[in-house]
Design a protein around this motif. Sequence first.
Motif, PDB file in Angstrom:
ATOM      1  N   LYS A  88      13.236   3.389   1.722  1.00  0.00           N
ATOM      2  CA  LYS A  88      12.728   4.145   2.871  1.00  0.00           C
ATOM      3  C   LYS A  88      11.844   5.326   2.451  1.00  0.00           C
ATOM      4  CE  LYS A  88      14.908   1.735   6.043  1.00  0.00           C
ATOM      5  NZ  LYS A  88      15.425   0.678   5.144  1.00  0.00           N
ATOM      6  N   LEU A  89      11.867   5.675   1.161  1.00  0.00           N
ATOM      7  CA  LEU A  89      11.088   6.808   0.654  1.00  0.00           C
ATOM      8  C   LEU A  89      10.880   6.623  -0.840  1.00  0.00           C
ATOM      9  CD1 LEU A  89      11.574  10.576   1.430  1.00  0.00           C
ATOM     10  CD2 LEU A  89      11.735   9.825  -0.945  1.00  0.00           C
ATOM     11  N   VAL A  90       9.726   7.026  -1.343  1.00  0.00           N
ATOM     12  CA  VAL A  90       9.463   6.990  -2.783  1.00  0.00           C
ATOM     13  C   VAL A  90       9.171   8.409  -3.267  1.00  0.00           C
ATOM     14  CG1 VAL A  90       7.028   6.374  -2.421  1.00  0.00           C
ATOM     15  CG2 VAL A  90       8.095   5.967  -4.648  1.00  0.00           C
ATOM     16  N   HIS A  91       9.928   8.847  -4.253  1.00  0.00           N
ATOM     17  CA  HIS A  91       9.849  10.216  -4.780  1.00  0.00           C
ATOM     18  C   HIS A  91       9.418  10.117  -6.246  1.00  0.00           C
ATOM     19  CE1 HIS A  91      12.149  14.323  -5.299  1.00  0.00           C
ATOM     20  NE2 HIS A  91      11.048  14.276  -6.026  1.00  0.00           N
ATOM     21  N   CYS A  92       8.236  10.648  -6.574  1.00  0.00           N
ATOM     22  CA  CYS A  92       7.662  10.488  -7.915  1.00  0.00           C
ATOM     23  C   CYS A  92       7.552  11.824  -8.632  1.00  0.00           C
ATOM     24  CB  CYS A  92       6.277   9.847  -7.834  1.00  0.00           C
ATOM     25  SG  CYS A  92       6.307   8.180  -7.174  1.00  0.00           S
ATOM     26  N   ARG A  93       8.028  11.836  -9.863  1.00  0.00           N
ATOM     27  CA  ARG A  93       7.969  13.027 -10.694  1.00  0.00           C
ATOM     28  C   ARG A  93       6.724  12.953 -11.576  1.00  0.00           C
ATOM     29  NH1 ARG A  93       9.936  16.031 -15.155  1.00  0.00           N
ATOM     30  NH2 ARG A  93      11.371  17.675 -14.576  1.00  0.00           N
ATOM     31  N   SER A  94       5.789  13.877 -11.364  1.00  0.00           N
ATOM     32  CA  SER A  94       4.551  13.997 -12.107  1.00  0.00           C
ATOM     33  C   SER A  94       3.568  12.870 -11.779  1.00  0.00           C
ATOM     34  CB  SER A  94       4.813  14.093 -13.613  1.00  0.00           C
ATOM     35  OG  SER A  94       3.661  14.557 -14.292  1.00  0.00           O
ATOM     36  N   TYR A  95       2.552  12.701 -12.624  1.00  0.00           N
ATOM     37  CA  TYR A  95       1.363  11.939 -12.249  1.00  0.00           C
ATOM     38  C   TYR A  95       1.446  10.445 -12.565  1.00  0.00           C
ATOM     39  CZ  TYR A  95      -1.138  16.381 -11.513  1.00  0.00           C
ATOM     40  OH  TYR A  95      -1.547  17.608 -11.060  1.00  0.00           O
ATOM     41  N   ILE A  96       2.003  10.094 -13.709  1.00  0.00           N
ATOM     42  CA  ILE A  96       2.033   8.679 -14.100  1.00  0.00           C
ATOM     43  C   ILE A  96       2.801   7.856 -13.075  1.00  0.00           C
ATOM     44  CG2 ILE A  96       2.844   7.025 -15.813  1.00  0.00           C
ATOM     45  CD1 ILE A  96       0.430   8.524 -16.780  1.00  0.00           C
ATOM     46  N   THR A  97       4.001   8.303 -12.725  1.00  0.00           N
ATOM     47  CA  THR A  97       4.785   7.553 -11.743  1.00  0.00           C
ATOM     48  C   THR A  97       4.120   7.571 -10.368  1.00  0.00           C
ATOM     49  OG1 THR A  97       6.130   9.509 -11.296  1.00  0.00           O
ATOM     50  CG2 THR A  97       6.964   7.944 -12.925  1.00  0.00           C
ATOM     51  N   SER A  98       3.357   8.621 -10.082  1.00  0.00           N
ATOM     52  CA  SER A  98       2.693   8.710  -8.776  1.00  0.00           C
ATOM     53  C   SER A  98       1.588   7.679  -8.621  1.00  0.00           C
ATOM     54  CB  SER A  98       2.141  10.123  -8.563  1.00  0.00           C
ATOM     55  OG  SER A  98       3.201  11.058  -8.438  1.00  0.00           O
ATOM     56  N   LEU A  99       1.032   7.206  -9.728  1.00  0.00           N
ATOM     57  CA  LEU A  99       0.068   6.103  -9.642  1.00  0.00           C
ATOM     58  C   LEU A  99       0.716   4.897  -8.963  1.00  0.00           C
ATOM     59  CD1 LEU A  99      -1.497   6.207 -13.230  1.00  0.00           C
ATOM     60  CD2 LEU A  99      -2.617   6.911 -11.104  1.00  0.00           C
ATOM     61  N   ILE A 100       1.983   4.667  -9.265  1.00  0.00           N
ATOM     62  CA  ILE A 100       2.724   3.569  -8.660  1.00  0.00           C
ATOM     63  C   ILE A 100       3.169   3.946  -7.249  1.00  0.00           C
ATOM     64  CG2 ILE A 100       4.768   2.085  -8.883  1.00  0.00           C
ATOM     65  CD1 ILE A 100       4.636   2.833 -11.943  1.00  0.00           C
ATOM     66  N   GLY A 101       3.701   5.152  -7.121  1.00  0.00           N
ATOM     67  CA  GLY A 101       4.291   5.579  -5.866  1.00  0.00           C
ATOM     68  C   GLY A 101       3.320   5.662  -4.714  1.00  0.00           C
ATOM     69  N   VAL A 102       2.120   6.179  -4.970  1.00  0.00           N
ATOM     70  CA  VAL A 102       1.179   6.349  -3.863  1.00  0.00           C
ATOM     71  C   VAL A 102       0.707   4.997  -3.328  1.00  0.00           C
ATOM     72  CG1 VAL A 102      -0.968   6.528  -5.236  1.00  0.00           C
ATOM     73  CG2 VAL A 102      -0.765   7.767  -3.068  1.00  0.00           C
ATOM     74  N   GLU A 103       0.502   4.027  -4.205  1.00  0.00           N
ATOM     75  CA  GLU A 103       0.099   2.687  -3.766  1.00  0.00           C
ATOM     76  C   GLU A 103       1.259   1.972  -3.073  1.00  0.00           C
ATOM     77  OE1 GLU A 103      -2.946   1.604  -3.750  1.00  0.00           O
ATOM     78  OE2 GLU A 103      -3.593   3.485  -4.691  1.00  0.00           O
ATOM     79  N   PHE A 104       2.457   2.142  -3.615  1.00  0.00           N
ATOM     80  CA  PHE A 104       3.646   1.550  -3.009  1.00  0.00           C
ATOM     81  C   PHE A 104       3.860   2.116  -1.604  1.00  0.00           C
ATOM     82  CE2 PHE A 104       8.242   1.363  -2.311  1.00  0.00           C
ATOM     83  CZ  PHE A 104       8.505   0.040  -2.622  1.00  0.00           C
ATOM     84  N   SER A 105       3.635   3.405  -1.456  1.00  0.00           N
ATOM     85  CA  SER A 105       3.782   4.073  -0.165  1.00  0.00           C
ATOM     86  C   SER A 105       2.822   3.505   0.876  1.00  0.00           C
ATOM     87  CB  SER A 105       3.532   5.576  -0.338  1.00  0.00           C
ATOM     88  OG  SER A 105       3.366   6.225   0.897  1.00  0.00           O
ATOM     89  N   LYS A 106       1.563   3.323   0.481  1.00  0.00           N
ATOM     90  CA  LYS A 106       0.569   2.780   1.414  1.00  0.00           C
ATOM     91  C   LYS A 106       0.879   1.332   1.777  1.00  0.00           C
ATOM     92  CE  LYS A 106      -3.139   3.883  -0.991  1.00  0.00           C
ATOM     93  NZ  LYS A 106      -4.584   4.007  -1.343  1.00  0.00           N
ATOM     94  N   LYS A 107       1.277   0.557   0.775  1.00  0.00           N
ATOM     95  CA  LYS A 107       1.535  -0.863   0.996  1.00  0.00           C
ATOM     96  C   LYS A 107       2.697  -1.089   1.958  1.00  0.00           C
ATOM     97  CE  LYS A 107       2.606  -5.129  -1.529  1.00  0.00           C
ATOM     98  NZ  LYS A 107       2.856  -5.728  -2.881  1.00  0.00           N
ATOM     99  N   HIS A 108       3.740  -0.253   1.842  1.00  0.00           N
ATOM    100  CA  HIS A 108       4.957  -0.485   2.616  1.00  0.00           C
ATOM    101  C   HIS A 108       5.163   0.543   3.736  1.00  0.00           C
ATOM    102  CE1 HIS A 108       6.238  -3.641  -0.141  1.00  0.00           C
ATOM    103  NE2 HIS A 108       5.926  -2.851  -1.144  1.00  0.00           N
ATOM    104  N   SER A 109       4.189   1.443   3.907  1.00  0.00           N
ATOM    105  CA  SER A 109       4.236   2.445   4.982  1.00  0.00           C
ATOM    106  C   SER A 109       5.518   3.274   4.940  1.00  0.00           C
ATOM    107  CB  SER A 109       4.103   1.758   6.354  1.00  0.00           C
ATOM    108  OG  SER A 109       2.866   1.092   6.450  1.00  0.00           O
ATOM    109  N   ILE A 110       5.819   3.793   3.760  1.00  0.00           N
ATOM    110  CA  ILE A 110       6.976   4.678   3.620  1.00  0.00           C
ATOM    111  C   ILE A 110       6.502   6.005   3.033  1.00  0.00           C
ATOM    112  CG2 ILE A 110       8.586   2.760   3.317  1.00  0.00           C
ATOM    113  CD1 ILE A 110       8.654   3.364   0.344  1.00  0.00           C
ATOM    114  N   PRO A 111       7.228   7.109   3.283  1.00  0.00           N
ATOM    115  CA  PRO A 111       6.798   8.425   2.802  1.00  0.00           C
ATOM    116  C   PRO A 111       6.769   8.509   1.274  1.00  0.00           C
ATOM    117  CG  PRO A 111       8.499   8.625   4.489  1.00  0.00           C
ATOM    118  CD  PRO A 111       8.450   7.186   4.106  1.00  0.00           C
ATOM    119  N   PHE A 112       5.772   9.221   0.777  1.00  0.00           N
ATOM    120  CA  PHE A 112       5.594   9.457  -0.660  1.00  0.00           C
ATOM    121  C   PHE A 112       5.751  10.952  -0.917  1.00  0.00           C
ATOM    122  CE2 PHE A 112       1.950  10.768  -3.557  1.00  0.00           C
ATOM    123  CZ  PHE A 112       2.634  10.595  -4.750  1.00  0.00           C
TER     124      PHE A 112
END
Length: 396
Positions: A88-112
Amino acid sequence: MTDTLGQSQVIPYLIGLAQNGYAITLISCEKREAFSKNEGLISKLLKTHNIDWHPLFYTKRPPVISTLMDIYKMKRKVDTLHAQKQFKLVHCRSYITSLIGVEFSKKHSIPFVFDMRGFWADERIEGNIWSLKNPIFKVIYSFFKKKELAFVNQAAAIVSLTHAGKREIQQWNIRPAQKEKIHVIPCSADFDLFAPATAEMRSISRKHAGFATSDFVLVYLGSIGTWYLLDEMLDFFVALKSKIPEAKFYFITGENTENLLAKAKEKGIDASDVYIEFANRKQVPEKLAAADWGISFIKPSYSKTASSPTKMGELLAMGIPLIVNGKVGDVQEIIEQVNGGICLDSFSQTVYMDAVTSMQPGISATPLSIREKSFAIYSLQKAVKAYVGIYDSLLK
């Protein structure tokens, strides 16, 4: 999670979120040596709090390619787990993981949640890890600066470690609505673990380390790495020693002992005045009990605007005053607010001598006062409450 930083600045927050009713799935990249030592302890701790941990191994070589491989492994793991759990939510620490998190958030329409932990791309340049003279690193730096803006603009919530960092982000070319989504949560300290030393604890700690009752103990806690200014801290100790002959420099660190002693020798510091010990997280407070003052000099730079030194909250929680330098995050403001030591505006023997002269009873508050004032800034409970507030606002 098997590194000290993961144990102090990730796991306690996740435990707090789990205790507030959130089901946490954790994906982390681990260094093999630390994992082999601490995997059992960390796995047991996380299972106790129903945190579903999926460790992967971090790779460092070859440069760039290894990072791409790590990103690929994490992305596959996220996709596999989401198919099972429907996050239901993706929480990313720093930039590398956010590369995954921001795309995952858009794809599945969940908060990043973009938990940025500092200006990472600029840290790589200013820390001499990347060179803009190298065309590959120049491209990588440009890529991450663009992604940095994307992360901020697309995040449902942004976490900055400092108010100085928040003010800087608000000057960026971001959507006005995003400026209101920035939450400041500094690197917290577990005030239950980092409690002021009793007279008995202090006596035992000093005896164990080999200090005499009359010794004045200056402590440095943690790794030195890219940013901490060892030369300047040793120069300060030389000034301290000239005024207080009983001064000893105590390093609680995993750094190479021979390298530290060699650097001290270059400064004319006798090996008998330098004490070096390693401590795991639970051992740190009992060793810090030996200290009279702490020291933390960090290379001031643009990227350090967003830096919150973990050691600072932990020492202040124990009521230990600090010698620090300004132009690093909120460091100067906090030291002044809690009356917790001395903040230097430059590095020179004149400045050092003035500071040493000021290191006397009354220059800082009492240990209990330092601790009480620091609690409002650094308490783990406050940090957990802030994260719970973010989660609740996005999910409930």
